[in-house]
Enzyme design. Structure first.
Site, short mmCIF file in Angstrom:
data_model
loop_
_atom_site.label_atom_id
_atom_site.label_comp_id
_atom_site.label_asym_id
_atom_site.label_seq_id
_atom_site.Cartn_x
_atom_site.Cartn_y
_atom_site.Cartn_z
N ASP A 176 47.23 21.70 51.31
CA ASP A 176 47.69 20.45 52.37
C ASP A 176 49.53 20.19 51.90
O ASP A 176 50.11 20.38 53.08
CB ASP A 176 46.89 19.60 52.68
CG ASP A 176 48.08 18.38 53.40
OD1 ASP A 176 48.64 19.47 54.52
OD2 ASP A 176 47.67 17.32 53.68
N LEU B 104 62.36 -10.58 56.94
CA LEU B 104 61.78 -11.39 55.58
C LEU B 104 61.36 -11.31 54.52
O LEU B 104 60.10 -11.59 54.21
CB LEU B 104 62.02 -13.17 55.72
CG LEU B 104 63.78 -13.81 56.90
CD1 LEU B 104 64.06 -15.58 56.27
CD2 LEU B 104 64.84 -13.24 55.81
N GLU C 45 61.31 3.56 45.76
CA GLU C 45 61.62 3.43 45.13
C GLU C 45 61.79 5.35 45.86
O GLU C 45 61.09 5.75 46.74
CB GLU C 45 60.06 3.96 44.61
CG GLU C 45 59.21 2.85 43.92
CD GLU C 45 58.71 3.13 42.56
OE1 GLU C 45 58.16 4.67 43.44
OE2 GLU C 45 57.96 2.55 41.66
N GLU D 78 57.82 -0.96 39.78
CA GLU D 78 56.37 -1.32 40.05
C GLU D 78 55.83 -0.75 38.72
O GLU D 78 56.96 -0.40 37.99
CB GLU D 78 56.00 -0.18 41.07
CG GLU D 78 55.87 -0.64 42.54
CD GLU D 78 55.64 0.05 43.13
OE1 GLU D 78 55.05 0.56 43.36
OE2 GLU D 78 56.62 0.07 44.79
N CYS E 154 60.60 13.82 42.43
CA CYS E 154 61.37 12.41 42.25
C CYS E 154 62.85 12.51 41.36
O CYS E 154 63.88 12.02 41.17
CB CYS E 154 61.87 11.77 42.84
SG CYS E 154 60.15 10.65 41.94
N ASN F 3 55.24 14.59 48.90
CA ASN F 3 55.55 15.10 47.56
C ASN F 3 54.26 15.45 46.27
O ASN F 3 53.99 16.27 45.26
CB ASN F 3 56.96 15.18 47.12
CG ASN F 3 57.28 13.68 46.08
OD1 ASN F 3 57.11 13.21 47.01
ND2 ASN F 3 58.07 14.18 44.72
N ALA G 42 67.54 7.74 53.44
CA ALA G 42 67.63 7.20 54.90
C ALA G 42 66.84 6.63 55.52
O ALA G 42 67.42 5.46 56.34
CB ALA G 42 68.62 8.29 55.61
N THR G 43 66.01 6.97 55.09
CA THR G 43 64.48 5.84 55.77
C THR G 43 64.86 4.84 54.87
O THR G 43 64.58 3.44 56.02
CB THR G 43 63.17 7.06 54.91
OG1 THR G 43 63.63 8.05 55.91
CG2 THR G 43 62.16 5.95 55.94
P1 NAD Z 1 60.80 9.79 54.38
O1 NAD Z 1 61.37 9.09 53.85
O2 NAD Z 1 61.19 10.76 55.23
O3 NAD Z 1 59.62 9.56 54.34
C1 NAD Z 1 58.26 9.12 53.87
C2 NAD Z 1 57.46 8.28 54.24
O4 NAD Z 1 58.41 7.66 54.92
C3 NAD Z 1 56.60 9.17 55.12
O5 NAD Z 1 55.44 8.63 55.34
C4 NAD Z 1 57.04 8.81 56.69
O6 NAD Z 1 56.23 8.91 57.91
C5 NAD Z 1 57.49 7.49 56.22
N1 NAD Z 1 58.83 7.05 57.65
C6 NAD Z 1 59.78 8.01 58.04
N2 NAD Z 1 60.39 7.31 58.87
C7 NAD Z 1 59.97 5.78 58.92
C8 NAD Z 1 60.22 4.37 59.67
N3 NAD Z 1 61.60 4.89 60.26
N4 NAD Z 1 60.00 3.75 59.17
C9 NAD Z 1 58.30 3.55 58.71
N5 NAD Z 1 58.50 5.15 57.74
C10 NAD Z 1 58.86 5.64 58.01
O7 NAD Z 1 60.92 10.76 52.45
P2 NAD Z 1 60.14 12.73 52.11
O8 NAD Z 1 61.10 13.23 52.66
O9 NAD Z 1 58.18 12.50 52.69
O10 NAD Z 1 60.39 12.84 50.80
C11 NAD Z 1 61.09 12.52 49.88
C12 NAD Z 1 61.89 11.82 49.18
O11 NAD Z 1 61.15 10.80 48.79
C13 NAD Z 1 63.08 12.29 47.94
O12 NAD Z 1 64.39 11.38 48.63
C14 NAD Z 1 62.42 11.92 47.03
O13 NAD Z 1 63.19 11.75 46.18
C15 NAD Z 1 61.89 10.86 47.58
N6 NAD Z 1 60.41 10.45 46.10
C16 NAD Z 1 61.21 9.27 45.14
C17 NAD Z 1 59.68 8.57 44.42
C18 NAD Z 1 60.19 8.16 43.29
O14 NAD Z 1 59.04 7.23 43.15
N7 NAD Z 1 62.15 7.63 43.10
C19 NAD Z 1 58.12 9.65 44.37
C20 NAD Z 1 59.21 10.72 44.96
C21 NAD Z 1 59.46 11.11 46.24
#
Ligand code: NAD
Length: 491
Positions: free
Chosen positions: A99, A250, A256, A462, A289, A158, A237-238
């Site tokens: 997957d 609030l 992360e 965390e 990440c 990921n 961005a998210t």
């Molecule tokens: P993403 O932000 O597109 O999505 C992450 C999650 O957020 C998904 O479940 C998605 O469905 C959800 N989401 C998207 N839009 C949303 C909204 N408007 N409201 C609520 N939820 C929403 O990220 P991605 O492409 O799935 O993951 C890659 C990113 O994650 C990379 O930037 C990577 O560096 C980061 N990442 C960070 C860590 C860390 O621990 N710092 C670990 C793994 C991945």
């Protein structure tokens, strides 16, 4: 359980949400596609506002009784939850490789055992948490951590199993109830987690799973004012959207996010070890990440280091993640692959030189060759932006001051790696602005240690006690030492 389950590589999976202790279907669905060969794996439920409302309502109703159990009362449930993950170790490994393209071998030997620990370690650690007592002449303060309430957990594609359990473990152990929103590009192992919660007999409402798109299901969840916490891992961005929306209610968030971490090689580094570790930055096809994707190498050793790294990379096996010999699997999605190619193409158009890779890998449609780019400036897009693919950059430096400026010269601040004389590297670490830094090593993460980033890499920590700090409300119970006399002049 619903009768709509389907099979993926011999593993039975439910496409449905898990709300109030049972599977719930959706009229709307989306197609889950394997990154290995673009095969459709199944139609997955897509949550709407009504599903979110049902999940949060059930979690809110379950919260008082789950919180009242106390850490000791919750422990057996969580041990059974971890055991249920263990019983399905093979299924988790198979599903996440098909997957999400994660190496099956890595799932079996690293991720699944760690996912179990993510549940049991926090459940046991919660047992050791005591009230902190502050004695003053006036009073005894019993400072305790109360569970906050309903926690939304939102995870990326990921590392779906690892990241979900890393958040669910401490959230449940500290007495909260959880609504997990699974990543739409890799939803299947989250569904297995719901099977585990069910088998473990978690009371209805303690753990819920919502499947669906981020912009619909995720957004509706984040908008729910009944949430007590939002724990999010994903893109910047998210995160900005989530933080803005949560601010209106609030609701505290833990974020992360992405990284653009430096991998520093000092002139006194052991180059064979440094090169072997640098090759690991291609792991999970670079979709990690915390990878140190910016190689910052002292000019005196740059040639020798690059030759050693090239030799390592030439030995890397790109292939099917289900094959035990494979070291680099596919990119999660065609859109992500095109994004990676776009970064490389723009860098090359801007004057970057490709030392190796730079294009798709012949193994399959969604495979990208391990890539190294050089001849770069600090302000170049490829140096500044997270690629999230198997693409590293190489820059050289001549002094500690210069490498510190380069390491700190992006908007990110997640982690980093530094190879060199230990005392020298530790001294340099004081000046590198990140959430963590590995000295002569990479990826050592203990559940007791804090994890998180600064700047655009996130807000909050965390791990260990830091998870409990986030998932709990601190309460001061004040017991006076002398009989209290009510008086308007009393301070
Ligand atoms: P993403 O932000 O597109 O999505 C992450 C999650 O957020 C998904 O479940 C998605 O469905 C959800 N989401 C998207 N839009 C949303 C909204 N408007 N409201 C609520 N939820 C929403 O990220 P991605 O492409 O799935 O993951 C890659 C990113 O994650 C990379 O930037 C990577 O560096 C980061 N990442 C960070 C860590 C860390 O621990 N710092 C670990 C793994 C991945």
């Amino acid at each position: 359980m619903s009768a709509t389950r389907f099979e993926v590589a011999g593993v039975s999976v439910s496409p449905d949400h898990y709300i109030d202790g049972r599977r719930v279907t959706s009229d709307d669905t989306f197609t889950c596609v394997s990154p290995i060969d673009q095969t459709g794996l199944g139609e997955i439920a897509s949550g709407n506002a009504a599903h979110v409302d049902a999940a949060v309502t059930s979690a809110a109703q379950a919260f008082p009784a789950w919180a009242a159990l106390g850490a000791a009362g919750r422990l057996p449930y969580l041990q059974r939850f971890a055991d249920a993950i263990g019983h399905r170790a093979d299924a988790f490994a198979t599903l996440e490789s098909v997957d999400a393209g994660v190496l099956r071998s890595r799932m079996a030997h690293g991720v699944v055992p760690r996912a179990m620990q993510n549940i049991t370690w926090f459940a046991e650690h919660a047992m050791t948490l005591q009230d902190r007592v502050i004695e003053t002449p006036q009073a005894r303060h019993l400072v305790r951590h109360d569970p906050a309430g309903v926690v939304a957990v939102i995870t990326p594609w990921n590392a779906p199993l690892m990241l979900a359990t890393w958040k669910i473990g401490p959230a449940l152990a500290s007495g909260n109830t959880v609504v997990l929103k699974a990543p739409e590009w890799a939803p299947l192992t989250s569904s297995l987690l719901a099977d585990c919660a069910h088998e473990a007999g978690l009371p209805p409402g303690v753990f819920q799973l919502l499947q669906g798109q981020g912009s619909l299901t995720g957004a509706a969840l984040v908008n729910d004012a009944r949430l007590a916490r939002i724990s999010f891992t994903g893109s910047v961005a998210t995160a900005k959207w989530i933080a803005t929306t949560a601010a209106a209610n609030l609701v505290p968030c833990s974020l992360e996010l992405g990284g653009k971490s430096a991998f520093i090689v000092l002139a006194d580094a052991e180059l064979d070890a440094a090169a072997a570790t640098a090759a690991l930055m291609y792991r999970n096809a670079g979709q990690v990440c915390l990878a140190g994707t910016r190689l910052l190498v002292h000019a005196d050793v740059a040639r020798a280091f690059t030759d050693k790294l090239r030799a390592q990379v030439e030995r890397l096996v790109v292939g099917d993640p289900r094959d035990g010999a494979t070291e680099i699997g596919p990119i999660i999605h065609l859109r992500q692959l095109e994004r990676v190619q776009g970064f490389v193409d723009r860098a090359v158009a801007g004057g970057a030189r490709v030392l190796w890779g730079g294009t798709r890998h012949p193994f399959g449609t969604q495979y990208f060759a391990p890539t190294l780019l050089t001849d770069l400036c600090q302000h170049d897009e490829i140096v500044q932006q997270e690629v999230f693919g198997p693409v590293l950059t190489l820059q050289t430096f001549a002094s500690d001051d210069e490498v510190v400026d380069m390491a700190n010269g992006t908007d990110y601040g997640l982690g980093g790696v530094c190879y060199g004389d230990e005392a020298h590297a530790i001294a340099l670490a004081q000046r590198v602005r990140t959430g963590f830094l590995w000295i002569n090593s990479f990826g050592i993460r203990d559940l007791a240690a804090p994890f998180g980033g600064i700047k655009r890499s996130g807000i909050g920590r965390e791990g260990g006690d830091w998870s409990f700090e986030f998932f709990c409300d601190v309460k001061d119970v004040v017991v006076p030492k002398q009989p209290f006399k009510a008086s308007f002049s009393h301070r």
